[in-house]
Design a protein around this motif. Sequence first.
Motif, PDB file in Angstrom:
ATOM      1  N   LEU A 198       0.017   9.922  -0.949  1.00 46.85           N
ATOM      2  CA  LEU A 198      -0.930   9.104  -1.697  1.00 46.85           C
ATOM      3  C   LEU A 198      -0.215   8.417  -2.862  1.00 46.85           C
ATOM      4  O   LEU A 198      -0.491   8.678  -4.031  1.00 46.85           O
ATOM      5  N   PHE A 199       0.723   7.573  -2.527  1.00 47.04           N
ATOM      6  CA  PHE A 199       1.439   6.817  -3.547  1.00 47.04           C
ATOM      7  C   PHE A 199       1.669   5.403  -3.047  1.00 47.04           C
ATOM      8  O   PHE A 199       1.496   5.090  -1.870  1.00 47.04           O
ATOM      9  N   TRP A 200       2.024   4.529  -3.975  1.00 53.66           N
ATOM     10  CA  TRP A 200       2.321   3.137  -3.630  1.00 53.66           C
ATOM     11  C   TRP A 200       3.455   2.666  -4.514  1.00 53.66           C
ATOM     12  O   TRP A 200       3.594   3.103  -5.657  1.00 53.66           O
ATOM     13  N   TRP A 201       4.280   1.778  -3.959  1.00 53.48           N
ATOM     14  CA  TRP A 201       5.398   1.253  -4.741  1.00 53.48           C
ATOM     15  C   TRP A 201       4.929   0.122  -5.655  1.00 53.48           C
ATOM     16  O   TRP A 201       4.391  -0.879  -5.191  1.00 53.48           O
ATOM     17  N   ALA A 202       5.142   0.292  -6.953  1.00 51.93           N
ATOM     18  CA  ALA A 202       4.946  -0.790  -7.910  1.00 51.93           C
ATOM     19  C   ALA A 202       6.294  -1.493  -8.049  1.00 51.93           C
ATOM     20  O   ALA A 202       7.230  -0.944  -8.630  1.00 51.93           O
ATOM     21  N   THR A 203       6.398  -2.681  -7.488  1.00 51.51           N
ATOM     22  CA  THR A 203       7.674  -3.385  -7.433  1.00 51.51           C
ATOM     23  C   THR A 203       7.793  -4.359  -8.594  1.00 51.51           C
ATOM     24  O   THR A 203       6.963  -5.254  -8.755  1.00 51.51           O
ATOM     25  N   ALA A 204       8.809  -4.182  -9.403  1.00 51.31           N
ATOM     26  CA  ALA A 204       9.049  -5.042 -10.563  1.00 51.31           C
ATOM     27  C   ALA A 204      10.358  -5.800 -10.356  1.00 51.31           C
ATOM     28  O   ALA A 204      11.384  -5.199 -10.023  1.00 51.31           O
ATOM     29  N   VAL A 205      10.321  -7.107 -10.553  1.00 54.24           N
ATOM     30  CA  VAL A 205      11.489  -7.959 -10.351  1.00 54.24           C
ATOM     31  C   VAL A 205      11.873  -8.601 -11.673  1.00 54.24           C
ATOM     32  O   VAL A 205      11.028  -9.177 -12.371  1.00 54.24           O
ATOM     33  N   TYR A 206      13.145  -8.486 -12.034  1.00 56.32           N
ATOM     34  CA  TYR A 206      13.657  -9.154 -13.232  1.00 56.32           C
ATOM     35  C   TYR A 206      14.623 -10.239 -12.796  1.00 56.32           C
ATOM     36  O   TYR A 206      15.672  -9.964 -12.215  1.00 56.32           O
ATOM     37  N   GLY A 231      -1.188  -3.564 -11.846  1.00 58.39           N
ATOM     38  CA  GLY A 231      -1.733  -4.198 -10.640  1.00 58.39           C
ATOM     39  C   GLY A 231      -2.281  -3.204  -9.643  1.00 58.39           C
ATOM     40  O   GLY A 231      -3.134  -3.542  -8.812  1.00 58.39           O
ATOM     41  N   LEU A 232      -1.826  -1.957  -9.722  1.00 61.96           N
ATOM     42  CA  LEU A 232      -2.315  -0.922  -8.813  1.00 61.96           C
ATOM     43  C   LEU A 232      -3.680  -0.394  -9.217  1.00 61.96           C
ATOM     44  O   LEU A 232      -4.308   0.349  -8.447  1.00 61.96           O
ATOM     45  N   ASP A 233      -4.155  -0.747 -10.403  1.00 62.56           N
ATOM     46  CA  ASP A 233      -5.442  -0.245 -10.884  1.00 62.56           C
ATOM     47  C   ASP A 233      -6.608  -1.163 -10.546  1.00 62.56           C
ATOM     48  O   ASP A 233      -7.758  -0.821 -10.819  1.00 62.56           O
ATOM     49  N   HIS A 234      -6.328  -2.315  -9.974  1.00 67.36           N
ATOM     50  CA  HIS A 234      -7.401  -3.251  -9.646  1.00 67.36           C
ATOM     51  C   HIS A 234      -8.224  -2.731  -8.467  1.00 67.36           C
ATOM     52  O   HIS A 234      -7.680  -2.295  -7.454  1.00 67.36           O
ATOM     53  N   ASP A 235      -9.546  -2.803  -8.602  1.00 65.89           N
ATOM     54  CA  ASP A 235     -10.438  -2.292  -7.553  1.00 65.89           C
ATOM     55  C   ASP A 235     -10.197  -2.983  -6.222  1.00 65.89           C
ATOM     56  O   ASP A 235     -10.217  -2.345  -5.163  1.00 65.89           O
ATOM     57  N   HIS A 236      -9.961  -4.289  -6.260  1.00 65.78           N
ATOM     58  CA  HIS A 236      -9.766  -5.028  -5.001  1.00 65.78           C
ATOM     59  C   HIS A 236      -8.539  -4.519  -4.263  1.00 65.78           C
ATOM     60  O   HIS A 236      -8.566  -4.324  -3.040  1.00 65.78           O
ATOM     61  N   PHE A 237      -7.446  -4.299  -4.997  1.00 63.97           N
ATOM     62  CA  PHE A 237      -6.227  -3.820  -4.349  1.00 63.97           C
ATOM     63  C   PHE A 237      -6.447  -2.448  -3.720  1.00 63.97           C
ATOM     64  O   PHE A 237      -6.052  -2.190  -2.585  1.00 63.97           O
ATOM     65  N   LEU A 238      -7.082  -1.534  -4.445  1.00 65.14           N
ATOM     66  CA  LEU A 238      -7.303  -0.180  -3.941  1.00 65.14           C
ATOM     67  C   LEU A 238      -8.219  -0.192  -2.728  1.00 65.14           C
ATOM     68  O   LEU A 238      -8.038   0.588  -1.787  1.00 65.14           O
ATOM     69  N   ASP A 239      -9.217  -1.079  -2.720  1.00 65.56           N
ATOM     70  CA  ASP A 239     -10.135  -1.152  -1.580  1.00 65.56           C
ATOM     71  C   ASP A 239      -9.428  -1.639  -0.328  1.00 65.56           C
ATOM     72  O   ASP A 239      -9.775  -1.241   0.789  1.00 65.56           O
ATOM     73  N   THR A 240      -8.429  -2.513  -0.489  1.00 62.35           N
ATOM     74  CA  THR A 240      -7.728  -3.046   0.683  1.00 62.35           C
ATOM     75  C   THR A 240      -6.885  -1.993   1.384  1.00 62.35           C
ATOM     76  O   THR A 240      -6.469  -2.198   2.530  1.00 62.35           O
ATOM     77  N   GLU A 244      -9.009   0.395   8.266  1.00 63.46           N
ATOM     78  CA  GLU A 244      -8.160  -0.515   9.037  1.00 63.46           C
ATOM     79  C   GLU A 244      -7.551  -1.604   8.178  1.00 63.46           C
ATOM     80  O   GLU A 244      -6.477  -2.119   8.482  1.00 63.46           O
ATOM     81  N   GLU A 245      -8.247  -1.988   7.093  1.00 65.96           N
ATOM     82  CA  GLU A 245      -7.686  -3.008   6.216  1.00 65.96           C
ATOM     83  C   GLU A 245      -6.384  -2.532   5.576  1.00 65.96           C
ATOM     84  O   GLU A 245      -5.523  -3.334   5.226  1.00 65.96           O
TER      85      GLU A 245
END
Length: 276
Positions: A198-206, A231-240, A244-245
């Motif tokens: 239950l994790f996701w990569w938060a990708t940061a680019v410099y 960006g990982l805290d947005h409801d839309h992102f978590l719902d996706t 199947e989505e």
Amino acid sequence: MFELFELQEIELLNRFVPFHPFRKETGSPDLLPLIAFQVSVFACGGISIGVSLSHKILDAQTANIFLKSWASVFRRDHEEAIQSNLNLCQASSTFPASDNLPQKYLSFMESTWFEEKKYVTRRFVFDAKAIATLREKAKSELVPNPTRVETLTCFLWKHATFASRHGGTSRRASVVAHAANLRRRLKPPMPDDAIGNLFWWATAVYNPTDKAETTDDLWDLLKILHESLNGLDHDHFLDTLRGEEGRRAIFEYLDQLLEGMDSLDPHQKFMRSLAG
């Protein structure tokens, strides 16, 4: 036993775990267990317990909960131990597993984690005073209270990038992929002992500009990382990510990651430990 903590060659610690880290399954997957333990007894009387865990069934948070609970049982501290009502199915029912991953993603994972390369492992120890000093330097209006993990991640990111340019003037882009725990970010949140990945990569680019190296401030990198984590805290992102989505969302993320790495030719890619 205490000499182990002073080892310069960190790779020697691999002798005290049952299986080499990042070992890939070959042939029949039944040859490798999902979890294995190695007990080492030292001449001084000390004992170490090495654990090898399969990422198929758990992430760092699951491993942490399991080991803490195991230790609590042996201390007879049963209040701290996980009881019989384990959250075994909550993660898999919310995020159904999928076995048929397209080959381009399998190849990407193969080259990222299992391709034979020259790796060097180093251990850096920061005391409380040093961490507090770095956190003060990392503060900004956007991130007034940076966490220890965020601060140290960006500190290492900054200096590793500088070191990679030693003897040259190239200022290529760099990438940090920071593993973030999703359990408390979900709505409603999942308990800390929910088992699974239950994790996701938060990708940061410099992507550096033409300014001098000395102006690449710590708080600049921390703002980039913090925005990625937010960006990982947005409801839309978590719902996706649900149902199947979630499969489509993962494919889109991998496509963006592959495209970004190809176009930016990043010089550094760091996989950071779990962020709560």
